[in-house]
Design a protein around this motif. Structure first.
Motif, short mmCIF file in Angstrom:
data_model
loop_
_atom_site.label_atom_id
_atom_site.label_comp_id
_atom_site.label_asym_id
_atom_site.label_seq_id
_atom_site.Cartn_x
_atom_site.Cartn_y
_atom_site.Cartn_z
N PHE A 128 2.81 -2.86 6.09
CA PHE A 128 3.78 -3.14 7.15
C PHE A 128 3.88 -1.99 8.15
N LEU A 129 3.23 -0.85 7.87
CA LEU A 129 3.36 0.33 8.71
C LEU A 129 2.10 0.56 9.53
N GLY A 130 2.29 0.99 10.76
CA GLY A 130 1.15 1.38 11.59
C GLY A 130 0.52 2.66 11.08
N ALA A 131 -0.58 3.04 11.71
CA ALA A 131 -1.39 4.14 11.19
C ALA A 131 -0.61 5.44 11.07
N GLU A 132 0.04 5.86 12.13
CA GLU A 132 0.74 7.14 12.09
C GLU A 132 1.93 7.12 11.14
N GLU A 133 2.69 6.02 11.16
CA GLU A 133 3.83 5.92 10.26
C GLU A 133 3.37 5.86 8.81
N ARG A 135 0.64 7.33 7.60
CA ARG A 135 0.26 8.70 7.22
C ARG A 135 1.49 9.56 6.93
N ARG A 136 2.49 9.44 7.79
CA ARG A 136 3.71 10.22 7.60
C ARG A 136 4.40 9.84 6.30
N THR A 137 4.47 8.55 6.02
CA THR A 137 5.15 8.07 4.82
C THR A 137 4.46 8.57 3.56
N VAL A 138 3.13 8.48 3.54
CA VAL A 138 2.39 8.93 2.36
C VAL A 138 2.53 10.44 2.19
N ALA A 139 2.55 11.19 3.29
CA ALA A 139 2.74 12.64 3.18
C ALA A 139 4.13 12.97 2.64
N ASP A 198 -0.97 -4.09 10.98
CA ASP A 198 -1.97 -3.12 11.37
C ASP A 198 -2.79 -2.78 10.13
N LEU A 199 -3.84 -3.55 9.91
CA LEU A 199 -4.60 -3.46 8.67
C LEU A 199 -5.83 -2.57 8.85
N GLN A 211 -5.78 12.55 3.11
CA GLN A 211 -5.25 13.39 4.19
C GLN A 211 -3.82 13.84 3.90
N ALA A 212 -3.09 13.04 3.13
CA ALA A 212 -1.71 13.39 2.77
C ALA A 212 -1.66 14.42 1.65
N GLY A 213 -2.79 14.73 1.05
CA GLY A 213 -2.84 15.75 0.02
C GLY A 213 -3.14 15.24 -1.38
N PHE A 214 -3.32 13.93 -1.54
CA PHE A 214 -3.61 13.40 -2.87
C PHE A 214 -5.06 13.68 -3.24
N ARG A 215 -5.25 14.06 -4.50
CA ARG A 215 -6.57 14.40 -5.00
C ARG A 215 -7.07 13.32 -5.95
#
Length: 233
Positions: A128-133, A135-139, A198-199, A211-215
């Motif tokens: 349900f979230l666009g690309a930038e949102e 990325r921010r949410t996952v971070a 936005d798929l 990119q959010a830091g998950f390994r």
């Protein structure tokens, strides 16, 4: 089939009492292996989360994954976050006595406690979230987790170049019809997904987690238009 534009306010849709009352049946008919997705999520979390784990559930409205996790791990407690009040009410009702093990937060990831948490999930939500949102949410999720804590995400993710995109959307509708959804409803859902979400393809979705830091991000679930990953903070 063609993608027919049909703008939808998804938050408003999830705030409609009639839609909320029907919600529990939807994922089972539109998401292949829905119950197994919950079982796998619990297994992946439990690999590293302790018996008394504190788990963050983003997109907790409806309560389906919360109930599945609470039923299999009676020592776990949760923070359930969702912007739709009616969906949180439905979640509390579904959880019954186990609702006492949940701290309910109406809002988005920035409204969640900082934790740190022993694990987190975000199921059927990030699309349900666009690309930038996204990325921010996952971070923001990442920074609320203890080091090496697991994060499980699953949402709509499939090839986005034509003609593959249209073919996978057709399969999404076909699965729903085969699961008992009325054809006009299934096709309407297919066109709404095509027009409003936005798929990304699975490779881009995995990259957002990294990119959010998950390994050690790894895909564990793939079912028609759905994918699931596990990664570690």
């Amino acid at each position: 089939m063609t993608d027919t534009p049909a703008p939808i306010d998804f938050l408003a849709a999830f705030s409609d009492p009639a839609a909320v009352a029907r919600y529990a049946e939807g994922p089972r008919r539109f998401v292949p292996g829905f119950a197994d997705l919950h079982r796998m999520t619990a297994i992946l979390l439990a690999e590293r989360a302790p018996a008394d784990a504190h788990i963050l559930v983003l997109g907790a409205g409806g309560g389906l994954e919360l109930k599945a996790l609470a039923d299999t791990h009676p020592g776990w407690t949760f923070v359930g976050v969702d912007p739709a009040e009616q969906m949180l009410v439905a979640a509390r009702d579904l959880m019954g006595d186990a609702a006492r093990r949940v701290e309910w937060v109406k809002g988005y990831i920035e409204d969640a406690p900082l934790g740190p948490f022993d694990g987190a999930t975000c199921l059927l939500t990030l699309h349900f979230l666009g690309a930038e949102e996204r990325r921010r949410t996952v971070a923001e999720l990442h920074r609320r987790l203890k080091p090496r804590a697991p994060f499980v995400a699953a949402h709509s993710s499939f090839p986005q170049t034509q003609p593959a995109r249209a073919q996978w959307l057709d399969r999404y509708a076909a699965f729903a019809i085969a699961s008992g959804v009325a054809p006009d409803q299934a096709l309407g859902a297919r066109n709404a997904v095509a027009a409003n979400l936005d798929l990304f393809d699975p490779e881009k979705d995995a990259a957002i987690l990294e990119q959010a830091g998950f390994r050690d991000v790894a895909m564990f679930y793939a079912a028609f238009t759905w994918r699931g990953w596990v990664g570690y903070a």
